[in-house]
Scaffold this motif. Structure first.
Motif, PDB file in Angstrom:
ATOM      1  N   LEU A  87       2.522   1.073   3.895  1.00 26.93           N
ATOM      2  CA  LEU A  87       1.139   1.561   3.980  1.00 26.93           C
ATOM      3  C   LEU A  87       0.924   2.766   3.066  1.00 26.93           C
ATOM      4  O   LEU A  87      -0.137   2.900   2.437  1.00 26.93           O
ATOM      5  N   VAL A  88       1.916   3.636   2.989  1.00 28.84           N
ATOM      6  CA  VAL A  88       1.811   4.787   2.084  1.00 28.84           C
ATOM      7  C   VAL A  88       1.754   4.315   0.634  1.00 28.84           C
ATOM      8  O   VAL A  88       0.929   4.792  -0.154  1.00 28.84           O
ATOM      9  N   ARG A  89       2.612   3.370   0.298  1.00 30.37           N
ATOM     10  CA  ARG A  89       2.617   2.868  -1.083  1.00 30.37           C
ATOM     11  C   ARG A  89       1.273   2.226  -1.433  1.00 30.37           C
ATOM     12  O   ARG A  89       0.740   2.441  -2.519  1.00 30.37           O
ATOM     13  N   ILE A 101      -4.022  12.916   5.268  1.00 31.31           N
ATOM     14  CA  ILE A 101      -3.715  12.872   6.705  1.00 31.31           C
ATOM     15  C   ILE A 101      -3.060  11.545   7.051  1.00 31.31           C
ATOM     16  O   ILE A 101      -2.070  11.482   7.801  1.00 31.31           O
ATOM     17  N   TRP A 102      -3.590  10.446   6.523  1.00 27.49           N
ATOM     18  CA  TRP A 102      -3.040   9.110   6.767  1.00 27.49           C
ATOM     19  C   TRP A 102      -1.631   8.997   6.182  1.00 27.49           C
ATOM     20  O   TRP A 102      -0.711   8.496   6.844  1.00 27.49           O
ATOM     21  N   ILE A 103      -1.468   9.492   4.947  1.00 30.06           N
ATOM     22  CA  ILE A 103      -0.158   9.440   4.299  1.00 30.06           C
ATOM     23  C   ILE A 103       0.868  10.238   5.099  1.00 30.06           C
ATOM     24  O   ILE A 103       1.985   9.765   5.364  1.00 30.06           O
ATOM     25  N   ASP A 104       0.498  11.432   5.524  1.00 25.02           N
ATOM     26  CA  ASP A 104       1.421  12.277   6.291  1.00 25.02           C
ATOM     27  C   ASP A 104       1.797  11.623   7.614  1.00 25.02           C
ATOM     28  O   ASP A 104       2.962  11.695   8.045  1.00 25.02           O
ATOM     29  N   ARG A 105       0.829  10.994   8.256  1.00 25.52           N
ATOM     30  CA  ARG A 105       1.101  10.330   9.542  1.00 25.52           C
ATOM     31  C   ARG A 105       2.127   9.215   9.367  1.00 25.52           C
ATOM     32  O   ARG A 105       3.050   9.067  10.168  1.00 25.52           O
ATOM     33  N   GLN A 106       1.962   8.423   8.314  1.00 23.45           N
ATOM     34  CA  GLN A 106       2.901   7.329   8.073  1.00 23.45           C
ATOM     35  C   GLN A 106       4.283   7.852   7.665  1.00 23.45           C
ATOM     36  O   GLN A 106       5.319   7.334   8.098  1.00 23.45           O
ATOM     37  N   MET A 107       4.312   8.900   6.863  1.00 24.85           N
ATOM     38  CA  MET A 107       5.597   9.449   6.438  1.00 24.85           C
ATOM     39  C   MET A 107       6.339  10.089   7.599  1.00 24.85           C
ATOM     40  O   MET A 107       7.578  10.090   7.632  1.00 24.85           O
TER      41      MET A 107
END
Length: 202
Positions: free
Chosen positions: A106-108, A122-128
């Protein structure tokens, strides 16, 4: 049997490794699900790979479903224990490895498909956070055993090896080797198997 997939997908790699470990014959049909001419939706309405086309033309999809089916086809290289507790432990490892991958994918996609100004940090940080929590948990669970689910190679090691291999391929900035020596040792060990050597993502 035919396996629809790509050389870069960690989920396809998991199925290919299981096929090799089980010594099953199949043909790999490369398909890019993002291309207009993709044929995957004809077999999987979700448009995802891997997708296994069986001898009678029936299709099976989702890597977890496929590998569980494949493990029943021959006693060679049994990867999923029959006993309920041991079986659940292996499947839980697989779920953790796949869940870590789901978050990383999802991040990619967020970073490659959206313009920079539309990306959600925020979305990227949550997934990471999920990725790092998954790595930490897997490393802790490996502290006392040579393999993920005990003393022998199982589907848990296949799934974990595929997850780590894909992170090394797509997220080289994640320093899991230095941070978690247990994971590095496991990855180096499984990477010596022909099934892993023959399926390195590219």
């Amino acid at each position: 049997m035919k396996l629809l997939g790509s050389l870069a997908s960690p989920y396809v790699r998991k199925v290919r490794i299981v096929m090799a470990e089980k010594k099953l014959d199949y043909s790999l049909v490369l398909d890019n699900v993002w291309a207009p001419e993709t044929t995957v939706p004809q077999f999987n309405p979700l448009g995802k790979v891997p997708c296994l086309i069986m001898e009678d033309g029936a299709a099976m999809f989702d890597s977890r479903v496929i590998v569980e089916y494949l493990d029943t086809l021959t006693p060679v290289g049994k990867l999923i224990p029959a006993q309920s507790r041991e079986r659940a432990a292996v499947k839980c490892w697989e779920a953790l490895a796949d869940g870590l991958l789901d978050a990383a994918v999802l991040v990619r996609l967020e970073k490659t498909l959206r313009p920079a100004e539309q990306q959600s940090q925020i979305w990227i940080d949550r997934q990471m956070d999920k990725v790092h929590a998954g790595l930490k948990t897997m490393a802790a669970d490996l502290a006392e055993t040579p393999y993920c689910a005990g003393n022998q190679f199982t589907l848990a090691d296949v799934a974990t090896g595929c997850a780590l291999g894909w992170l090394a391929f797509r997220f080289p900035e994640i320093t899991w080797r230095d941070d978690y020596p247990n994971l590095a040792r496991l990855f180096d060990k499984v990477s010596e198997r022909p099934s892993f050597k023959d399926t390195v993502p590219h």
